[in-house]
Design an enzyme around this catalytic site. Structure first.
Site, PDB file in Angstrom:
ATOM      1  N   GLY A  85     -21.112 -43.022 -18.751  1.00 37.31           N
ATOM      2  CA  GLY A  85     -20.793 -44.439 -18.814  1.00 37.31           C
ATOM      3  C   GLY A  85     -21.800 -45.268 -18.048  1.00 37.31           C
ATOM      4  N   THR A  90     -33.054 -34.771 -27.623  1.00 38.11           N
ATOM      5  CA  THR A  90     -32.200 -33.977 -28.495  1.00 38.11           C
ATOM      6  C   THR A  90     -30.739 -34.141 -28.084  1.00 38.11           C
ATOM      7  OG1 THR A  90     -33.968 -32.374 -28.799  1.00 38.11           O
ATOM      8  CG2 THR A  90     -31.742 -31.657 -29.357  1.00 38.11           C
ATOM      9  N   CYS A 102     -16.347 -43.447  -6.574  1.00 37.79           N
ATOM     10  CA  CYS A 102     -17.765 -43.649  -6.281  1.00 37.79           C
ATOM     11  C   CYS A 102     -17.990 -44.050  -4.827  1.00 37.79           C
ATOM     12  CB  CYS A 102     -18.338 -44.724  -7.200  1.00 37.79           C
ATOM     13  SG  CYS A 102     -18.211 -44.297  -8.942  1.00 37.79           S
TER      14      CYS A 102
END
Length: 392
Positions: A79, A246, A334
């Protein structure tokens, strides 16, 4: 939707806003793509076909959850990366000298630090809107903040600490009236409540897999048709040319399965189940501790799974340390381990004492009524025990 058994044993888990356990059905869906179906989805031969098909299906499943098409979904590594692509991508693509961005002071660090990097490294002007006592942005404040150089507004849909739901459709309307683009970090919202990007009228929307029972390390950005972004990662042109490298097929498949199961859960009434459990938890704490329990954030306009309360006379950090049988937090994961009070709560005007007394209790797919009763008893007993010790 069939709810599978709890994925692990241990302390009661009430920290779903920090991260969710991986749904066993999600795990099962990704395993073939880390073993037999290992091919590069860009390869034209046999080994690339199934990964390519699975990647497209996953993109469509994520898109269906928010009311759009797979062409509008860009898979990212998190995110936070999706937020950075939205903010930095718009600014770097804008044909404006010294662009101006508007956000709010209670955003997730992924948005705030991206804004500060834009200020520091690219000479961008950023306005940080204040919030009121419930953590809400005033649409009038947004209207007053626009300049002729404003290119983007970024306001999160649901706050990760209090669950406060911002009036995104109204804020997006105001933004478009002023000729700017609107981004919302909906990492905490998508999967918990119905989301329709057409109804919200947003230009960019961030999602995070690990907030909805998929693994960490996969996110997505919805990009409205016609929105120009400068990629953060250049290379082979994957992800509609916006995110080279990728593709992580296994985790994209997992995200798609998680999105499909989230849609089924919404249809089956999961938000209301969580809302009832959330309110029961709050009521039980109030019964045990009375007016010492103070709700932080709005009473009604919040996520159905989130209750953030301050308990007068005890620090949240100390209380959690006394309850090894409960996994919860004092705020954003966080910021865990930091000594200062929550930035979100202090921005809402709460005193340092009240902010330091906060607990964030967030519920999820495997939360039961028994969990709620045990958690409330555990918290109440620990608070009362601490009060007795302090009077000895």
């Amino acid at each position: 939707m069939t709810v599978l058994s709890r994925p692990s044993t241990g302390p009661i888990y009430l920290d779903y806003n920090a991260t969710t356990p991986i749904d066993p059905a999600v795990t099962a869906s990704l395993l073939p793509y880390v073993s037999d179906e290992f091919g590069n989805p860009s390869s034209g031969h046999h080994y690339g076909r199934k990964p390519r098909t699975a990647l497209a299906a996953a993109r469509n499943r994520v898109a269906n959850l928010i009311g759009t098409s797979g062409q509008r979904i860009v898979f990212t590594g998190s995110g936070s990366e999706a937020n950075a692509l939205a903010l930095c991508g718009v600014v770097r693509a804008a044909a404006v000298e010294r662009p101006h961005v508007i956000t709010q002071c209670t955003e997730h660090p992924a948005v705030l630090e991206s804004c500060r990097a834009l200020e520091r490294n690219h000479g961008v002007d950023v306005t940080y809107l204040p919030v009121d006592g419930e953590g809400m942005v005033d649409p009038a404040e947004l209207t007053a903040a626009f300049t002729s150089r404003t290119v983007l507004v970024s306001i999160m849909s649901a706050n990760n600490e209090t669950g406060a739901l911002q009036p995104i459709a109204e804020l997006a309307r105001i933004t478009h009236e002023h000729g700017a683009l609107f981004h919302t970090d909906a990492s905490q919202l998508v999967g918990k409540l119905p989301v329709d990007v057409v109804a919200l009228d947003v230009d960019l929307l961030t999602m995070a897999g690990h907030k909805m029972y998929a693994p960490k390390g996969i996110g997505a950005l919805y990009v409205r048709a016609g929105v120009s972004l400068e990629p953060l990662i250049h290379g082979g042109g994957q992800e509609h040319g916006l995110r080279a490298g990728t593709e992580n097929v296994a985790f994209a498949v997992a995200f798609g399965t998680a999105a499909q199961r989230a849609a089924a859960a919404l249809e089956a009434g999961e938000p209301e189940r969580l809302r009832r459990l959330r309110d029961r938890l709050h009521d039980l704490l109030r019964e045990a501790l009375g007016d010492r329990v103070m709700l932080n954030g709005p009473l009604r306009s919040r996520l159905p799974n989130t209750v953030n309360v301050s308990i007068d006379g005890v620090r949240g950090k100390d209380l959690l340390a006394e309850m090894p049988g409960l996994a919860a937090s004092t705020g954003s994961a966080c910021h865990s381990g930091q000594a200062h009070p929550s930035v979100v709560l202090t921005a809402m005007g709460l005193s340092g004492r009240r902010a330091s007394s906060a607990l964030r209790l967030s519920l999820g797919r495997w939360t039961t009524g028994e969990d709620i009763d045990r958690a409330a008893e555990m918290i109440g007993s620990s608070v009362l025990r601490a009060a007795r010790v302090s009077t000895v």
